[in-house]
Design an enzyme around this catalytic site. Sequence first.
Site, PDB file in Angstrom:
ATOM      1  N   ARG A  62      -1.683  -9.554  12.550  1.00  0.00           N
ATOM      2  CA  ARG A  62      -2.342  -8.431  11.539  1.00  0.00           C
ATOM      3  C   ARG A  62      -3.015  -9.086  10.570  1.00  0.00           C
ATOM      4  O   ARG A  62      -4.191  -8.430  10.098  1.00  0.00           O
ATOM      5  CB  ARG A  62      -1.010  -7.567  11.150  1.00  0.00           C
ATOM      6  N   LYS A 109       0.783  -1.240   0.019  1.00  0.00           N
ATOM      7  CA  LYS A 109       0.021  -0.164   0.082  1.00  0.00           C
ATOM      8  C   LYS A 109       0.935   1.106   0.025  1.00  0.00           C
ATOM      9  O   LYS A 109       0.586   2.004  -0.710  1.00  0.00           O
ATOM     10  CB  LYS A 109      -1.029  -0.036   1.330  1.00  0.00           C
ATOM     11  N   ARG A 112      11.662  -5.953   4.957  1.00  0.00           N
ATOM     12  CA  ARG A 112      11.341  -4.286   4.777  1.00  0.00           C
ATOM     13  C   ARG A 112      12.063  -3.430   5.547  1.00  0.00           C
ATOM     14  O   ARG A 112      12.683  -4.087   6.921  1.00  0.00           O
ATOM     15  CB  ARG A 112      10.040  -4.113   5.289  1.00  0.00           C
ATOM     16  N   ARG A 133     -10.666   0.499   8.127  1.00  0.00           N
ATOM     17  CA  ARG A 133      -9.875  -0.759   8.653  1.00  0.00           C
ATOM     18  C   ARG A 133     -11.117  -1.620   9.213  1.00  0.00           C
ATOM     19  O   ARG A 133     -10.918  -2.910   9.640  1.00  0.00           O
ATOM     20  CB  ARG A 133      -9.033  -0.822   9.352  1.00  0.00           C
ATOM     21  N   ARG A 155      10.584  -2.023  11.288  1.00  0.00           N
ATOM     22  CA  ARG A 155       9.751  -1.384  12.147  1.00  0.00           C
ATOM     23  C   ARG A 155       9.392  -2.239  13.463  1.00  0.00           C
ATOM     24  O   ARG A 155       9.684  -3.666  13.330  1.00  0.00           O
ATOM     25  CB  ARG A 155       8.153  -1.454  11.173  1.00  0.00           C
TER      26      ARG A 155
HETATM   27  P1  AP5 Z   1       4.924  -1.726   2.179  1.00  0.00           P
HETATM   28  O1  AP5 Z   1       4.631  -0.695   0.843  1.00  0.00           O
HETATM   29  O2  AP5 Z   1       5.500  -0.907   2.968  1.00  0.00           O
HETATM   30  O3  AP5 Z   1       3.581  -2.581   2.462  1.00  0.00           O
HETATM   31  P2  AP5 Z   1       2.290  -1.964   3.162  1.00  0.00           P
HETATM   32  O4  AP5 Z   1       1.098  -2.482   2.547  1.00  0.00           O
HETATM   33  O5  AP5 Z   1       2.005  -0.398   3.328  1.00  0.00           O
HETATM   34  O6  AP5 Z   1       2.521  -2.449   4.471  1.00  0.00           O
HETATM   35  P3  AP5 Z   1       2.189  -2.033   6.092  1.00  0.00           P
HETATM   36  O7  AP5 Z   1       2.744  -3.202   6.926  1.00  0.00           O
HETATM   37  O8  AP5 Z   1       2.607  -0.493   6.163  1.00  0.00           O
HETATM   38  O9  AP5 Z   1       0.679  -2.182   6.152  1.00  0.00           O
HETATM   39  P4  AP5 Z   1      -0.135  -2.320   7.520  1.00  0.00           P
HETATM   40  O10 AP5 Z   1      -1.446  -2.240   6.898  1.00  0.00           O
HETATM   41  O11 AP5 Z   1       0.223  -3.554   8.375  1.00  0.00           O
HETATM   42  O12 AP5 Z   1       0.673  -1.136   8.487  1.00  0.00           O
HETATM   43  P5  AP5 Z   1       0.133   0.212   8.670  1.00  0.00           P
HETATM   44  O13 AP5 Z   1       1.194   1.262   8.667  1.00  0.00           O
HETATM   45  O14 AP5 Z   1      -1.210   0.797   7.881  1.00  0.00           O
HETATM   46  O15 AP5 Z   1       5.648  -2.969   1.355  1.00  0.00           O
HETATM   47  C1  AP5 Z   1       6.198  -3.793   2.182  1.00  0.00           C
HETATM   48  C2  AP5 Z   1       7.506  -4.515   1.716  1.00  0.00           C
HETATM   49  O16 AP5 Z   1       7.366  -5.181   0.317  1.00  0.00           O
HETATM   50  C3  AP5 Z   1       8.664  -3.174   1.355  1.00  0.00           C
HETATM   51  O17 AP5 Z   1       9.874  -3.692   1.902  1.00  0.00           O
HETATM   52  C4  AP5 Z   1       8.359  -3.106  -0.071  1.00  0.00           C
HETATM   53  O18 AP5 Z   1       9.697  -2.551  -0.658  1.00  0.00           O
HETATM   54  C5  AP5 Z   1       8.089  -4.554  -0.640  1.00  0.00           C
HETATM   55  N1  AP5 Z   1       7.103  -4.596  -1.625  1.00  0.00           N
HETATM   56  C6  AP5 Z   1       6.072  -3.806  -1.985  1.00  0.00           C
HETATM   57  N2  AP5 Z   1       5.470  -4.054  -3.088  1.00  0.00           N
HETATM   58  C7  AP5 Z   1       6.182  -4.761  -3.513  1.00  0.00           C
HETATM   59  C8  AP5 Z   1       6.134  -5.558  -4.880  1.00  0.00           C
HETATM   60  N3  AP5 Z   1       5.186  -5.288  -5.838  1.00  0.00           N
HETATM   61  N4  AP5 Z   1       7.129  -6.588  -5.345  1.00  0.00           N
HETATM   62  C9  AP5 Z   1       8.018  -6.584  -4.436  1.00  0.00           C
HETATM   63  N5  AP5 Z   1       8.341  -6.043  -3.016  1.00  0.00           N
HETATM   64  C10 AP5 Z   1       7.249  -5.318  -2.809  1.00  0.00           C
HETATM   65  O19 AP5 Z   1      -0.485   0.233  10.129  1.00  0.00           O
HETATM   66  C11 AP5 Z   1       0.199  -0.355  11.194  1.00  0.00           C
HETATM   67  C12 AP5 Z   1      -0.532  -0.412  12.666  1.00  0.00           C
HETATM   68  O20 AP5 Z   1      -1.174   0.764  12.775  1.00  0.00           O
HETATM   69  C13 AP5 Z   1      -1.771  -1.512  12.571  1.00  0.00           C
HETATM   70  O21 AP5 Z   1      -1.397  -2.660  12.866  1.00  0.00           O
HETATM   71  C14 AP5 Z   1      -2.704  -0.965  13.584  1.00  0.00           C
HETATM   72  O22 AP5 Z   1      -2.316  -1.207  15.003  1.00  0.00           O
HETATM   73  C15 AP5 Z   1      -2.486   0.509  13.480  1.00  0.00           C
HETATM   74  N6  AP5 Z   1      -3.581   1.158  12.552  1.00  0.00           N
HETATM   75  C16 AP5 Z   1      -3.218   1.777  11.239  1.00  0.00           C
HETATM   76  N7  AP5 Z   1      -4.366   2.172  10.549  1.00  0.00           N
HETATM   77  C17 AP5 Z   1      -5.398   1.985  11.340  1.00  0.00           C
HETATM   78  C18 AP5 Z   1      -6.688   1.936  11.621  1.00  0.00           C
HETATM   79  N8  AP5 Z   1      -7.407   2.579  10.376  1.00  0.00           N
HETATM   80  N9  AP5 Z   1      -7.413   1.546  12.297  1.00  0.00           N
HETATM   81  C19 AP5 Z   1      -7.077   1.141  13.558  1.00  0.00           C
HETATM   82  N10 AP5 Z   1      -5.684   0.825  13.818  1.00  0.00           N
HETATM   83  C20 AP5 Z   1      -5.014   1.124  12.714  1.00  0.00           C
END
Ligand code: AP5
Length: 216
Positions: free
Chosen positions: A171, A13, A127, A88, A160
């Site tokens: 997750r 994402k 990552r 979410r 992270r």
């Molecule tokens: P990356 O682009 O970083 O993946 P991502 O989908 O953004 O992953 P996240 O871990 O950030 O998602 P998440 O939903 O768990 O975390 P968030 O920060 O939102 O890519 C990952 C890796 O793969 C990278 O190394 C990249 O280089 C590689 N890659 C990407 N695309 C690729 C491809 N096509 N091919 C090869 N390699 C690739 O949330 C974190 C925490 O915050 C949650 O657990 C929760 O506790 C809280 N939170 C956030 N939002 C909410 C909400 N709305 N409600 C409640 N709690 C929330």
Amino acid sequence: MNILIMGPAGAGKGTMSDLIIKSYDIPHISTGDMLRENVRNNTELGQQARAYMDAGKLVPDELINAMVEKRLLEQDCQKGYLLDGFPRTLVQAKAFEEMAERIGKPVESVLALEVGFETLKDRITGRRVCPKCGAIYHVVNHPSQTEGICDSCGNELQQRRDDTVEQLKVRMDEYEAKTKPIIDYFEPKGVVTHIDASQNQDATFTQVKEALGKVA
Ligand code: AP5
């Protein structure tokens, strides 16, 4: 353009968002990044959110909804938004829909990134992120030029705190139970595009551009 980007942890994402905002004049709003900033700055919200995030659990809806509404009213959202990681839960989705209609910014496109567990495991454990500018790397798929150093700002890269296999399982369970139903909720509205995000970055972004081209 008003876009939601959804998918499990590590689906790409953040990576796709960085590419999308280079083509569209809208801000990338990641609720995860906003929460992590609050944790870093030790704000009241950060103190409340930290334990949930470290455990891989979702932060309570009421904290998130208020944070997002405030952000969408900022000046840079006039031409639209790219929301990453929100909504979410169905509670967040319904509150968000009502709010988006009220402020004249209804959702036009939902990008649903789909990737299997084994690929997610590799992406999450490999990552590396820059805590200063937010750049995202991967030790194999997308390494920085100098190991451990951000290409963009020269800061030291980090892993992270929630990027472990144990937390990934939690997750994923949270995503399947609470977040995936949102895609079913938006599906009848005709705004959802399913993206095979297990492909490399270029191939995944090609699908994203096709999806956004339909509503641009
Ligand atoms: P990356 O682009 O970083 O993946 P991502 O989908 O953004 O992953 P996240 O871990 O950030 O998602 P998440 O939903 O768990 O975390 P968030 O920060 O939102 O890519 C990952 C890796 O793969 C990278 O190394 C990249 O280089 C590689 N890659 C990407 N695309 C690729 C491809 N096509 N091919 C090869 N390699 C690739 O949330 C974190 C925490 O915050 C949650 O657990 C929760 O506790 C809280 N939170 C956030 N939002 C909410 C909400 N709305 N409600 C409640 N709690 C929330």
